[in-house]
Design a protein around this motif. Structure first.
Motif, PDB file in Angstrom:
ATOM      1  N   LEU A 175      48.464  34.443  43.959  1.00 38.65           N
ATOM      2  CA  LEU A 175      48.510  34.686  45.401  1.00 38.65           C
ATOM      3  C   LEU A 175      47.315  34.071  46.134  1.00 38.65           C
ATOM      4  CD1 LEU A 175      49.617  38.433  45.441  1.00 38.65           C
ATOM      5  CD2 LEU A 175      51.048  36.412  45.771  1.00 38.65           C
ATOM      6  N   ALA A 176      46.296  33.667  45.381  1.00 41.48           N
ATOM      7  CA  ALA A 176      45.101  33.063  45.979  1.00 41.48           C
ATOM      8  C   ALA A 176      45.267  31.558  46.093  1.00 41.48           C
ATOM      9  CB  ALA A 176      43.868  33.381  45.144  1.00 41.48           C
ATOM     10  N   ALA A 177      44.660  30.983  47.090  1.00 39.26           N
ATOM     11  CA  ALA A 177      44.598  29.528  47.195  1.00 39.26           C
ATOM     12  C   ALA A 177      43.713  28.990  46.083  1.00 39.26           C
ATOM     13  CB  ALA A 177      44.024  29.124  48.545  1.00 39.26           C
ATOM     14  N   VAL A 178      43.959  27.742  45.664  1.00 40.50           N
ATOM     15  CA  VAL A 178      43.021  27.088  44.752  1.00 40.50           C
ATOM     16  C   VAL A 178      41.670  27.008  45.469  1.00 40.50           C
ATOM     17  CG1 VAL A 178      42.484  24.975  43.508  1.00 40.50           C
ATOM     18  CG2 VAL A 178      44.844  25.797  43.600  1.00 40.50           C
ATOM     19  N   GLY A 179      40.644  27.522  44.838  1.00 44.81           N
ATOM     20  CA  GLY A 179      39.345  27.634  45.490  1.00 44.81           C
ATOM     21  C   GLY A 179      39.122  28.995  46.114  1.00 44.81           C
ATOM     22  N   GLY A 180      40.201  29.786  46.247  1.00 38.09           N
ATOM     23  CA  GLY A 180      40.076  31.166  46.693  1.00 38.09           C
ATOM     24  C   GLY A 180      39.704  32.060  45.521  1.00 38.09           C
ATOM     25  N   SER A 181      39.741  33.376  45.735  1.00 39.24           N
ATOM     26  CA  SER A 181      39.302  34.263  44.659  1.00 39.24           C
ATOM     27  C   SER A 181      39.987  35.611  44.715  1.00 39.24           C
ATOM     28  CB  SER A 181      37.789  34.470  44.721  1.00 39.24           C
ATOM     29  OG  SER A 181      37.423  35.166  45.902  1.00 39.24           O
ATOM     30  N   VAL A 182      39.958  36.274  43.572  1.00 37.43           N
ATOM     31  CA  VAL A 182      40.304  37.688  43.483  1.00 37.43           C
ATOM     32  C   VAL A 182      39.005  38.474  43.533  1.00 37.43           C
ATOM     33  CG1 VAL A 182      41.331  39.491  42.056  1.00 37.43           C
ATOM     34  CG2 VAL A 182      42.363  37.208  42.116  1.00 37.43           C
ATOM     35  N   ARG A 183      38.978  39.505  44.371  1.00 32.69           N
ATOM     36  CA  ARG A 183      37.802  40.374  44.489  1.00 32.69           C
ATOM     37  C   ARG A 183      38.310  41.811  44.451  1.00 32.69           C
ATOM     38  NH1 ARG A 183      32.969  37.330  46.870  1.00 32.69           N
ATOM     39  NH2 ARG A 183      33.587  35.230  46.256  1.00 32.69           N
ATOM     40  N   ALA A 184      38.361  42.348  43.235  1.00 29.79           N
ATOM     41  CA  ALA A 184      39.021  43.623  42.989  1.00 29.79           C
ATOM     42  C   ALA A 184      38.016  44.737  42.733  1.00 29.79           C
ATOM     43  CB  ALA A 184      39.960  43.493  41.795  1.00 29.79           C
ATOM     44  N   LEU A 185      38.222  45.867  43.371  1.00 30.36           N
ATOM     45  CA  LEU A 185      37.387  47.035  43.141  1.00 30.36           C
ATOM     46  C   LEU A 185      37.711  47.627  41.767  1.00 30.36           C
ATOM     47  CD1 LEU A 185      37.697  48.591  46.678  1.00 30.36           C
ATOM     48  CD2 LEU A 185      35.557  47.882  45.628  1.00 30.36           C
ATOM     49  N   LYS A 186      36.695  47.810  40.962  1.00 32.20           N
ATOM     50  CA  LYS A 186      36.884  48.310  39.601  1.00 32.20           C
ATOM     51  C   LYS A 186      35.800  49.336  39.274  1.00 32.20           C
ATOM     52  CE  LYS A 186      39.378  46.890  36.874  1.00 32.20           C
ATOM     53  NZ  LYS A 186      40.718  47.364  36.444  1.00 32.20           N
ATOM     54  N   GLY A 187      35.941  49.968  38.105  1.00 32.59           N
ATOM     55  CA  GLY A 187      34.976  50.951  37.658  1.00 32.59           C
ATOM     56  C   GLY A 187      33.781  50.323  36.968  1.00 32.59           C
ATOM     57  N   SER A 188      32.924  51.177  36.439  1.00 33.29           N
ATOM     58  CA  SER A 188      31.661  50.710  35.879  1.00 33.29           C
ATOM     59  C   SER A 188      31.839  49.893  34.603  1.00 33.29           C
ATOM     60  CB  SER A 188      30.745  51.905  35.594  1.00 33.29           C
ATOM     61  OG  SER A 188      31.377  52.810  34.694  1.00 33.29           O
ATOM     62  N   SER A 189      33.016  49.970  33.954  1.00 25.99           N
ATOM     63  CA  SER A 189      33.251  49.215  32.721  1.00 25.99           C
ATOM     64  C   SER A 189      33.840  47.836  32.978  1.00 25.99           C
ATOM     65  CB  SER A 189      34.188  49.994  31.799  1.00 25.99           C
ATOM     66  OG  SER A 189      35.471  50.155  32.394  1.00 25.99           O
ATOM     67  N   VAL A 190      33.792  47.375  34.218  1.00 22.66           N
ATOM     68  CA  VAL A 190      34.455  46.115  34.577  1.00 22.66           C
ATOM     69  C   VAL A 190      33.901  44.924  33.807  1.00 22.66           C
ATOM     70  CG1 VAL A 190      32.946  45.776  36.590  1.00 22.66           C
ATOM     71  CG2 VAL A 190      35.184  44.645  36.495  1.00 22.66           C
ATOM     72  N   GLY A 191      32.615  44.918  33.528  1.00 22.34           N
ATOM     73  CA  GLY A 191      32.040  43.809  32.778  1.00 22.34           C
ATOM     74  C   GLY A 191      32.667  43.689  31.402  1.00 22.34           C
ATOM     75  N   GLU A 192      32.887  44.822  30.752  1.00 18.65           N
ATOM     76  CA  GLU A 192      33.532  44.832  29.440  1.00 18.65           C
ATOM     77  C   GLU A 192      34.980  44.347  29.537  1.00 18.65           C
ATOM     78  OE1 GLU A 192      33.155  48.800  28.000  1.00 18.65           O
ATOM     79  OE2 GLU A 192      30.979  48.823  28.240  1.00 18.65           O
ATOM     80  N   GLU A 193      35.668  44.743  30.622  1.00 14.88           N
ATOM     81  CA  GLU A 193      37.047  44.290  30.821  1.00 14.88           C
ATOM     82  C   GLU A 193      37.108  42.770  30.959  1.00 14.88           C
ATOM     83  OE1 GLU A 193      39.947  46.280  33.377  1.00 14.88           O
ATOM     84  OE2 GLU A 193      38.392  47.754  33.840  1.00 14.88           O
TER      85      GLU A 193
ATOM     86  N   VAL B  20      32.764  45.162  42.019  1.00 12.71           N
ATOM     87  CA  VAL B  20      33.830  44.233  42.373  1.00 12.71           C
ATOM     88  C   VAL B  20      33.897  43.155  41.312  1.00 12.71           C
ATOM     89  CG1 VAL B  20      34.676  42.604  44.097  1.00 12.71           C
ATOM     90  CG2 VAL B  20      33.475  44.680  44.838  1.00 12.71           C
ATOM     91  N   ALA B  21      35.068  43.026  40.689  1.00  8.31           N
ATOM     92  CA  ALA B  21      35.312  41.932  39.754  1.00  8.31           C
ATOM     93  C   ALA B  21      35.708  40.700  40.559  1.00  8.31           C
ATOM     94  CB  ALA B  21      36.429  42.294  38.790  1.00  8.31           C
TER      95      ALA B  21
END
Length: 221
Positions: A164-182, A214-215
């Motif tokens: 759904l994002a344009a090429v060069g766009g991004s996903v910026r999703a709210l996540k929990g504290s374990s997001v880095g591991e995900e 935010v991931a």
């Protein structure tokens, strides 16, 4: 403004002082949205009754602060919007954005349309469908930013969101504290979906008691 419903439901607590910093002169719209969540949102099963006492910190402000990492004038798609989180608080706090709410369930779409109409949010559009549906991709694809909140594990989420994002766009999703591991765990899925190596940003410092995460994954191709 008309009442949300005729039912008797708990009233949300008033906004904390930090809410005025986030919403400015549109704070009254955020208050009205809190009333919708506490009343019709509970009656229709979109918000649990126990959430009413913590709507501001846990839901409304938590959603609005994603605006800290979204550029001016962006078109934002909110995947799996549900009761309008994070899209509606974001649209209230950032009237410069165009926010498109994507939600598959009719009862939630009905709620979203009623809220958008009542609040007069000219910068919000509601679409019924799943993020992976061709009709949704055709309607809202090419977005600057795709966001979501507590929708799915990162790998699956990027598979739905990156197209759904344009090429060069991004996903910026709210996540929990374990997001880095995900992000580490699902790195192969993210690459397969056309995404960059993910990174984590912290938002809401000085606004929330516990800042949120935010991931961020850029669409490469």
């Amino acid at each position: 403004m008309r009442p949300v419903t005729d039912s008797v439901t708990p009233s949300p607590d008033g906004p904390p002082e930090t809410a005025a910093r986030v919403f400015g002169d549109r704070l009254r719209l955020a208050v009205r949205y809190a009333e919708w969540l506490a009343d019709a949102g509970v009656v229709r099963g979109l918000i649990g009754p126990r959430e009413v006492s913590r709507l501001w910190e846990r839901h409304i402000l938590n959603s609005a602060v994603v605006g800290e990492v979204i550029g001016d004038g962006a078109r934002v798609v909110d995947v799996g919007s549900g009761a309008g989180l994070p899209g509606i608080p974001l649209a209230i706090a950032r009237p410069d954005l165009t926010v498109q709410l994507v939600e598959p369930l009719l009862r939630r779409v009905t709620f979203l349309n009623e809220v958008v109409d009542d609040l007069g949010l000219a910068n919000v559009e509601v679409y019924r469908g799943r993020a992976e549906d061709r009709s949704v991709v055709d309607a809202v694809g090419g977005a600057d930013v795709v966001t979501s909140r507590a929708v799915a594990p990162v790998g699956r989420l990027m598979g739905w969101s990156l197209p759904l994002a344009a090429v060069g766009g991004s996903v910026r999703a709210l996540k929990g504290s374990s997001v880095g591991e995900e992000l580490e765990r699902d790195a192969a899925e993210i690459r397969q979906a056309g995404g960059s190596a993910g990174r984590v940003l912290t938002v809401g410092e000085g606004v929330l008691e516990q800042p949120t995460y935010v991931a961020v994954v850029d669409r490469l191709n």
